[in-house]
Design a protein around this motif. Structure first.
Motif, PDB file in Angstrom:
ATOM      1  N   ARG A  84       0.879  -1.046  -0.023  1.00 22.68           N
ATOM      2  CA  ARG A  84      -0.034   0.148  -0.019  1.00 22.68           C
ATOM      3  C   ARG A  84       0.864   0.962  -0.067  1.00 22.68           C
ATOM      4  NH1 ARG A  84      -4.886  -1.214  -1.237  1.00 22.68           N
ATOM      5  NH2 ARG A  84      -5.928   0.205  -0.014  1.00 22.68           N
ATOM      6  N   HIS A 106      -2.292   4.635  -3.181  1.00 27.35           N
ATOM      7  CA  HIS A 106      -3.484   4.221  -2.523  1.00 27.35           C
ATOM      8  C   HIS A 106      -4.149   5.407  -1.420  1.00 27.35           C
ATOM      9  CE1 HIS A 106      -1.628   0.305  -3.388  1.00 27.35           C
ATOM     10  NE2 HIS A 106      -2.665   0.113  -3.624  1.00 27.35           N
ATOM     11  N   SER A 130      -8.225   2.855   1.858  1.00 33.68           N
ATOM     12  CA  SER A 130      -7.662   3.956   0.870  1.00 33.68           C
ATOM     13  C   SER A 130      -7.756   5.191   1.678  1.00 33.68           C
ATOM     14  CB  SER A 130      -8.273   4.228  -0.532  1.00 33.68           C
ATOM     15  OG  SER A 130      -7.949   2.993  -1.438  1.00 33.68           O
ATOM     16  N   ASN A 201      -9.820   0.986  -6.812  1.00 33.38           N
ATOM     17  CA  ASN A 201     -10.475   0.326  -5.433  1.00 33.38           C
ATOM     18  C   ASN A 201     -11.783   0.245  -5.359  1.00 33.38           C
ATOM     19  OD1 ASN A 201     -11.048   2.776  -4.274  1.00 33.38           O
ATOM     20  ND2 ASN A 201      -8.885   3.040  -3.739  1.00 33.38           N
TER      21      ASN A 201
END
Length: 226
Positions: A84, A106, A130, A201
């Motif tokens: 991430r 992210h 996120s 996402n």
């Protein structure tokens, strides 16, 4: 059961004083929930740093010499998609932030933020979420939506139904139950859907669904099944 393992983080920032201070702050403020495994002041060394430490989260400063923070993000996202990435910037340049997100970040946080607020976002990123300011997230989704006016035409009926489930916030196991597949297959289906939608996402997929009115004309049968 033992204590939860800390989230492993690396810092990529060409300001050594800032990155060292950030390491100390995160170690102190996170109460053991975050472990900074390594730092580098060079975007060119970012990939090697990630390879050595296998972090869950990488903090990347966007204002670095070539290949720059965006270049580092792109390389990390390509070679280590499970990591991430949280982009940091000392400016309010929205275009640069959007470029970082498009490269694979992210989350995004301005360096002007209170350092103490970094701990919750890092924990959220480590948990698979996120982290974006609302205004930036809306700008990103609007940009992607305008570039994909024919997004619905790319999907078949099953994919549209899957998109509705994702937009409602259903988790993979719930989607698996609704679609009569295994949880692993459900995750693969969602990943394929996100690629077709051109979003990073599930949050962006849900926002895009709102923009195109996907849930406005939802069939009554869906509600009955729910």
């Amino acid at each position: 059961m033992g204590e939860t393992e800390p989230i492993v983080v690396v810092i990529i920032d060409d300001h050594g004083l800032f990155s060292r201070g950030l390491e100390l702050l995160l170690s102190a403020a996170s109460e053991g929930r975050i472990k900074v495994a390594g730092r580098t002041e060079s975007a060119e060394e970012a990939l090697a740093l990630v390879r050595r430490n296998r972090p869950q989260v990488a903090l990347v400063d966007l204002a670095m010499p070539p290949p720059g923070g965006v270049g580092a993000i792109r390389e990390i996202a390509h070679h280590y998609p499970q990591v991430r990435i949280l982009a940091l910037s000392g400016t309010d340049d929205r275009e640069l932030a959007l470029e970082a997100l498009a490269a694979g970040a992210h989350g995004f946080i301005p360096k002007s933020s209170d350092p103490d607020v970094l701990v919750p976002p890092l924990l959220s990123l480590g948990g698979g979420l996120s982290v974006l300011p609302t205004s930036l997230l809306e700008a990103l989704v609007a940009l992607r939506a305008t570039r994909r006016p024919g997004v619905m035409a790319k999907l078949d009926d099953d994919e549209v139904s899957l998109w509705r489930l994702v937009a409602k916030g259903l988790e993979s196991l719930e989607i698996a139950d609704r679609t009569f597949v295994s949880e692993r297959t459900a995750k693969r289906m969602v990943a394929s859907l996100l690629r077709k939608l051109g979003v990073a996402n599930r949050v962006e997929a849900a926002l895009l669904a709102g923009r195109v009115g996907l849930l406005d004309d939802e069939p009554a049968a869906d509600d009955e099944q729910a």
